[in-house]
Design a protein around this motif. Structure first.
Motif, PDB file in Angstrom:
ATOM      1  N   ALA B 419       0.842  -1.190   0.000  1.00 20.87           N
ATOM      2  CA  ALA B 419       0.000   0.000   0.000  1.00 20.87           C
ATOM      3  C   ALA B 419       0.884   1.250   0.000  1.00 20.87           C
ATOM      4  O   ALA B 419       0.572   2.264  -0.621  1.00 20.87           O
ATOM      5  CB  ALA B 419      -0.907   0.004   1.221  1.00 20.87           C
ATOM      6  N   GLN B 420       2.013   1.141   0.704  1.00 24.26           N
ATOM      7  CA  GLN B 420       2.897   2.277   0.887  1.00 24.26           C
ATOM      8  C   GLN B 420       3.886   2.424  -0.268  1.00 24.26           C
ATOM      9  O   GLN B 420       4.250   3.543  -0.652  1.00 24.26           O
ATOM     10  CB  GLN B 420       3.666   2.023   2.176  1.00 24.26           C
ATOM     11  N   LEU B 421       4.304   1.272  -0.799  1.00 25.08           N
ATOM     12  CA  LEU B 421       5.337   1.287  -1.836  1.00 25.08           C
ATOM     13  C   LEU B 421       4.961   2.155  -3.029  1.00 25.08           C
ATOM     14  O   LEU B 421       5.793   2.914  -3.538  1.00 25.08           O
ATOM     15  CB  LEU B 421       5.613  -0.139  -2.325  1.00 25.08           C
ATOM     16  N   GLY B 422       3.688   2.043  -3.435  1.00 28.06           N
ATOM     17  CA  GLY B 422       3.245   2.797  -4.600  1.00 28.06           C
ATOM     18  C   GLY B 422       3.434   4.292  -4.394  1.00 28.06           C
ATOM     19  O   GLY B 422       3.994   4.991  -5.250  1.00 28.06           O
ATOM     20  N   VAL B 423       3.000   4.774  -3.222  1.00 22.63           N
ATOM     21  CA  VAL B 423       3.092   6.206  -2.943  1.00 22.63           C
ATOM     22  C   VAL B 423       4.558   6.631  -2.815  1.00 22.63           C
ATOM     23  O   VAL B 423       4.966   7.688  -3.307  1.00 22.63           O
ATOM     24  CB  VAL B 423       2.327   6.556  -1.652  1.00 22.63           C
ATOM     25  N   ILE B 424       5.365   5.800  -2.157  1.00 26.33           N
ATOM     26  CA  ILE B 424       6.783   6.119  -1.995  1.00 26.33           C
ATOM     27  C   ILE B 424       7.453   6.235  -3.363  1.00 26.33           C
ATOM     28  O   ILE B 424       8.171   7.202  -3.645  1.00 26.33           O
ATOM     29  CB  ILE B 424       7.489   5.043  -1.139  1.00 26.33           C
ATOM     30  N   ALA B 425       7.186   5.233  -4.230  1.00 23.84           N
ATOM     31  CA  ALA B 425       7.785   5.247  -5.567  1.00 23.84           C
ATOM     32  C   ALA B 425       7.384   6.523  -6.301  1.00 23.84           C
ATOM     33  O   ALA B 425       8.208   7.172  -6.954  1.00 23.84           O
ATOM     34  CB  ALA B 425       7.350   4.011  -6.344  1.00 23.84           C
ATOM     35  N   GLY B 426       6.111   6.900  -6.159  1.00 18.41           N
ATOM     36  CA  GLY B 426       5.623   8.100  -6.826  1.00 18.41           C
ATOM     37  C   GLY B 426       6.344   9.360  -6.364  1.00 18.41           C
ATOM     38  O   GLY B 426       6.598  10.272  -7.153  1.00 18.41           O
ATOM     39  N   LEU B 427       6.703   9.416  -5.089  1.00 21.84           N
ATOM     40  CA  LEU B 427       7.381  10.602  -4.559  1.00 21.84           C
ATOM     41  C   LEU B 427       8.871  10.614  -4.879  1.00 21.84           C
ATOM     42  O   LEU B 427       9.479  11.679  -5.031  1.00 21.84           O
ATOM     43  CB  LEU B 427       7.186  10.681  -3.040  1.00 21.84           C
ATOM     44  N   ILE B 428       9.472   9.427  -4.943  1.00 16.61           N
ATOM     45  CA  ILE B 428      10.922   9.385  -5.193  1.00 16.61           C
ATOM     46  C   ILE B 428      11.253   9.557  -6.670  1.00 16.61           C
ATOM     47  O   ILE B 428      12.232  10.225  -7.013  1.00 16.61           O
ATOM     48  CB  ILE B 428      11.529   8.046  -4.688  1.00 16.61           C
ATOM     49  N   ALA B 429      10.428   8.977  -7.537  1.00 13.46           N
ATOM     50  CA  ALA B 429      10.732   8.969  -8.971  1.00 13.46           C
ATOM     51  C   ALA B 429      11.153  10.343  -9.513  1.00 13.46           C
ATOM     52  O   ALA B 429      12.174  10.437 -10.190  1.00 13.46           O
ATOM     53  CB  ALA B 429       9.556   8.391  -9.752  1.00 13.46           C
ATOM     54  N   PRO B 430      10.430  11.418  -9.198  1.00 11.84           N
ATOM     55  CA  PRO B 430      10.831  12.718  -9.764  1.00 11.84           C
ATOM     56  C   PRO B 430      12.175  13.224  -9.224  1.00 11.84           C
ATOM     57  O   PRO B 430      12.787  14.095  -9.840  1.00 11.84           O
ATOM     58  CB  PRO B 430       9.706  13.679  -9.324  1.00 11.84           C
ATOM     59  N   LEU B 431      12.637  12.683  -8.099  1.00  8.79           N
ATOM     60  CA  LEU B 431      13.877  13.190  -7.500  1.00  8.79           C
ATOM     61  C   LEU B 431      15.135  12.630  -8.154  1.00  8.79           C
ATOM     62  O   LEU B 431      16.222  13.155  -7.970  1.00  8.79           O
ATOM     63  CB  LEU B 431      13.918  12.870  -5.999  1.00  8.79           C
ATOM     64  N   GLY B 432      14.971  11.529  -8.877  1.00  4.47           N
ATOM     65  CA  GLY B 432      16.121  10.982  -9.592  1.00  4.47           C
ATOM     66  C   GLY B 432      16.839   9.876  -8.851  1.00  4.47           C
ATOM     67  O   GLY B 432      16.564   9.581  -7.678  1.00  4.47           O
ATOM     68  N   LEU B 433      17.790   9.265  -9.565  1.00  2.00           N
ATOM     69  CA  LEU B 433      18.471   8.055  -9.116  1.00  2.00           C
ATOM     70  C   LEU B 433      19.187   8.234  -7.777  1.00  2.00           C
ATOM     71  O   LEU B 433      19.166   7.361  -6.921  1.00  2.00           O
ATOM     72  CB  LEU B 433      19.464   7.594 -10.183  1.00  2.00           C
ATOM     73  N   LYS B 434      19.845   9.417  -7.591  1.00  2.00           N
ATOM     74  CA  LYS B 434      20.640   9.627  -6.386  1.00  2.00           C
ATOM     75  C   LYS B 434      19.773   9.435  -5.132  1.00  2.00           C
ATOM     76  O   LYS B 434      20.139   8.720  -4.200  1.00  2.00           O
ATOM     77  CB  LYS B 434      21.234  11.030  -6.415  1.00  2.00           C
ATOM     78  N   TYR B 435      18.593  10.042  -5.141  1.00  2.00           N
ATOM     79  CA  TYR B 435      17.727   9.959  -3.974  1.00  2.00           C
ATOM     80  C   TYR B 435      17.134   8.570  -3.798  1.00  2.00           C
ATOM     81  O   TYR B 435      16.942   8.091  -2.690  1.00  2.00           O
ATOM     82  CB  TYR B 435      16.634  11.024  -4.055  1.00  2.00           C
ATOM     83  N   PHE B 436      16.857   7.944  -4.939  1.00  2.00           N
ATOM     84  CA  PHE B 436      16.363   6.572  -4.897  1.00  2.00           C
ATOM     85  C   PHE B 436      17.393   5.690  -4.181  1.00  2.00           C
ATOM     86  O   PHE B 436      17.057   4.918  -3.289  1.00  2.00           O
ATOM     87  CB  PHE B 436      16.120   6.076  -6.331  1.00  2.00           C
ATOM     88  N   LEU B 437      18.665   5.849  -4.557  1.00  2.00           N
ATOM     89  CA  LEU B 437      19.718   5.046  -3.940  1.00  2.00           C
ATOM     90  C   LEU B 437      19.867   5.367  -2.451  1.00  2.00           C
ATOM     91  O   LEU B 437      20.058   4.473  -1.636  1.00  2.00           O
ATOM     92  CB  LEU B 437      21.052   5.260  -4.666  1.00  2.00           C
ATOM     93  N   ILE B 438      19.791   6.658  -2.118  1.00  2.00           N
ATOM     94  CA  ILE B 438      19.892   7.041  -0.699  1.00  2.00           C
ATOM     95  C   ILE B 438      18.808   6.331   0.102  1.00  2.00           C
ATOM     96  O   ILE B 438      19.062   5.770   1.175  1.00  2.00           O
ATOM     97  CB  ILE B 438      19.757   8.571  -0.521  1.00  2.00           C
TER      98      ILE B 438
END
Lengths: 72, 618
Positions: B419-438
């Motif tokens: 339930a949470q993963l979808g929203v998290i992915a939606g918020l991280i995606a625009p920030l780019g790879l660096k933040y995804f990795l962090i």
């Protein structure tokens, strides 16, 4: 020598199994003291996988250190 | 004293019937097909222990047919065995289903049931596979050695089932492997039940307690005698060509070897992601939650409640308010979780019935050992990405209290649910790879460090991996579907009331302004430690109501990239949703659950604070 020392492809005979409960479970799976089996996979410091005919069982590293064997 | 404790008829509602026919066998020998054949009812089949604890029963003519979970032997090692033990002790006829390819393993149970002086008939199943593998079994000789009728069957093709049915009455007491001695006679004089006397001799604590007798220590001796007897029977009745490795056997081995196993596992997880994360979570949930429940069901129910109680009373809030029983919890449970959890169970049923899951357990065993778990803990961990509530229930299959605590804590702390993963992915995606990795690295590090820490401080010892690897087989679709249906249903039954109680608690907290007070308490932390705007505290609290609410609440705040990532990390690590918290109380205890929550609060804010300080320098 214990199960933990085996290499992939080794054939061996189980000499003794230290722990009572583990012994029972292994007997149920089709092996036991005196059984001859083959090591079909060994993950270094990880599980060992044995086979006897079509029966395959996986034992964790700690358990395998408690099982004495002789290599054939 | 008496036979009441272990008479299965007292635990399940059986109408007056003639005889009790009990089906018994190792896991995954095709028992469900036999049960369906006799009763027309369904039973779930599983490779992995811990899935069905309810006993299935039905009627065959005037007789009762009782199914048992697959077990390798009878004792009180775990709940499955206890249930199977009680069923077998109380049975009049035991139909023992045996996998012809795995006689060494399966005949142990057969011989144990025979030693318990039960009337037995053996169904020698999977004869087609045995033939294909060049295994030739002399059936009449096997019958003679065991002393009970043996009927060859190929249950999936309906072969031999009629013959089995017609021979039920010929079930017999077979040739025992136990030498009667003084001790056994002494125990039998007390129990007047031979089967239970044998189990007491084998050290069964539960049965011994029932009669107030000290359990004896003859298990090793009995088991070894049995093993020797079976080995000699097999030597005399089975003739096999050298086991040649067919494609599926080879595939099974590739799944275990790290070099090939890890890519196979990653590919499987990718498929799981495509199926759950993309297809179910987006396409299906958009329709069920968004359209079906959001646009049709909720407006309808709200109107109805307004007509009944008006829109001002606390009853309206309880039933149809923001966190209402009939609105939020129904939509959450059926619109969102039902498709996700059902999808997860479907995928896992495929993996289980194909024999893949135990191999994954072998592959990850070494890694999980470092955090005090063995490979079997991978099942609840994977399920956690579906729903932590469901995964927490599955921790029952783990071998020790210590492993259960570690797994439940890690589930609550570092596994974001679907339930949470979808929203998290939606918020991280625009920030780019660096933040995804962090994000990934932080969560993973917390997972490993907390596991390692718990492994160091918790007393006791974890159990080690010891599992049977079933052959890789093509799953039978109808079985997979039935299993998915029954598991999903039992999830809804188990979790439904908990989500409902959760909704009531949240509405009350909200109506009495307690949520606001908690938010105010949190504000200094969010602002001072985490460098976040104070409104973020609202999102954290909403995360307790529904984990995705929390993450979604961040959407409306104007956060910098650094702030977004810090708040996502905190929300992921923060206490799980209220339903998961309640399941933790149920599965563990108040004390443990509260320690787990406090632990995850501290961890969440500490990690958030550290990451926000580090981010300034990156």
């Amino acid at each position: 020598m214990t199960l933990a020392n085996l290499k992939k492809g080794d054939k061996f005979k189980i000499v003794s199994i230290n722990k009572n409960k583990i012994n029972s479970q292994i007997i149920r799976f089709g092996l036991g003291e005196g059984s001859i089996a083959k090591c079909i996979e060994k993950i270094p410091r990880g599980p060992v996988i044995l086979s006897k005919n079509y029966q395959e069982i996986a034992l964790g590293h700690q358990i395998s250190k408690n099982i004495k064997i002789t290599k054939l | 004293m008496g036979t009441k404790c272990c008479d299965i008829t007292n635990k399940i509602d059986l109408k007056k019937t003639n005889k009790k026919i009990v089906l018994a066998g190792n896991p995954n020998v095709g028992k469900s097909i036999f049960f369906n054949y006799f009763t027309g009812n369904y039973v779930t089949v599983s490779n992995y222990p811990g899935t069905t604890l309810e006993i299935s029963h039905g009627k065959f003519g005037d007789d009762a047919v009782i199914d048992t979970t697959g077990v390798y032997g009878i004792s009180s090692f775990n709940d499955e065995e206890k249930v199977a033990r009680d069923a077998i002790i109380s049975g009049d006829i035991i139909v023992n289903i045996v996998d012809a390819v795995h006689l060494e393993r399966d005949l142990f149970l057969t011989q144990q049931i025979i030693d318990m002086d039960k009337k037995v008939i053996v169904a020698l199943n999977m004869m087609d596979e045995a033939k294909q593998k060049g295994i030739n079994i002399d059936i009449s000789k096997l019958e003679k050695k065991l002393g009970v009728p043996v009927i060859p069957t190929v249950a999936i093709n309906n072969e031999g089932l009629d013959k089995l049915k017609n021979n039920l009455e010929n079930a017999q007491k077979g040739n025992t492997s136990i030498k009667e001695d003084e001790n056994l006679n002494k125990v039998y004089n007390k129990t007047k039940n031979y089967a239970e006397a044998v189990l007491i001799m084998e050290g069964d604590k539960v049965i011994s307690e029932k009669y107030g007798i000290q359990p004896y220590e003859f298990r090793k001796e009995y088991y070894q005698k049995r093993r020797q007897r079976i080995d000699s029977i097999i030597k005399n009745t089975v003739d096999r060509k050298n086991p040649q490795s067919d494609f599926l056997t080879k595939l099974g081995r590739l799944m275990i070897k790290p070099l090939t196993g890890i890519p196979i596992l990653l590919a499987t997880l990718y498929l799981l992601y495509e199926f759950i994360g993309v297809f179910v979570a987006q396409t299906i949930v958009d329709f069920t939650e968004g359209h079906l429940f959001g646009e049709i069901y909720e407006p309808f129910i709200k109107n109805l409640i307004i007509k009944l109680v008006g829109s001002e009373s606390i009853f309206y809030n309880l039933l149809a308010g923001e966190f209402g029983l009939l609105t939020m919890s129904v939509t959450y449970l059926f619109g969102l979780l039902l498709p996700l959890v059902g999808g997860f169970y479907l995928f896992l049923a495929f993996l289980e019935d194909s024999g893949y899951m135990p191999r994954v357990a072998v592959l990850v065993d070494k890694m999980l050992n470092k955090i005090g778990l063995n490979g079997r803990a991978i099942i609840p961990m994977i399920l956690g990405f579906g729903c932590v509530t469901m995964a927490t229930v599955t921790t029952r299959l783990l071998g020790s209290k210590r492993e259960k605590i570690i797994t439940v804590f890690l589930l609550g702390l570092a596994i974001p649910c679907s339930a949470q993963l979808g929203v998290i992915a939606g918020l991280i995606a625009p920030l780019g790879l660096k933040y995804f990795l962090i994000y990934i690295i932080t969560i993973f590090t917390v997972y490993v460090l907390s596991g390692t820490f718990l492994n160091k401080v918790l007393p006791g010892k974890s159990t080690d991996l010891l599992i049977d690897l079933p052959p890789i087989r093509r799953p039978i679709i109808s079985n997979v579907l039935r299993k998915t249906y029954y598991k999903t249903k039992s999830f809804i039954k188990e979790a439904g009331p908990i989500f409902a109680i959760g909704a009531i608690i949240i509405t009350l907290l909200n109506d009495f302004m307690i949520l606001d007070k908690i938010q105010n308490l949190l504000k200094p932390i969010t602002k001072g430690m985490l460098n976040l705007p104070s409104e973020t505290a609202n999102a954290f609290i909403m995360g307790i109501v529904r984990r995705d609410f929390g993450a979604a609440g961040l959407n409306s705040l104007a956060l910098t990239a650094n702030q977004t990532i810090v708040s996502l990390i905190v929300i992921t690590l923060f206490v799980p949703c209220i339903a998961a918290m309640m399941i933790m109380i149920k599965e563990r205890s108040w004390k443990e659950a509260i320690l787990i929550w406090i632990g995850s609060w501290i961890t969440a804010f500490a990690v958030g604070a550290i990451v926000s300080k580090i981010l300034i320098y990156i």
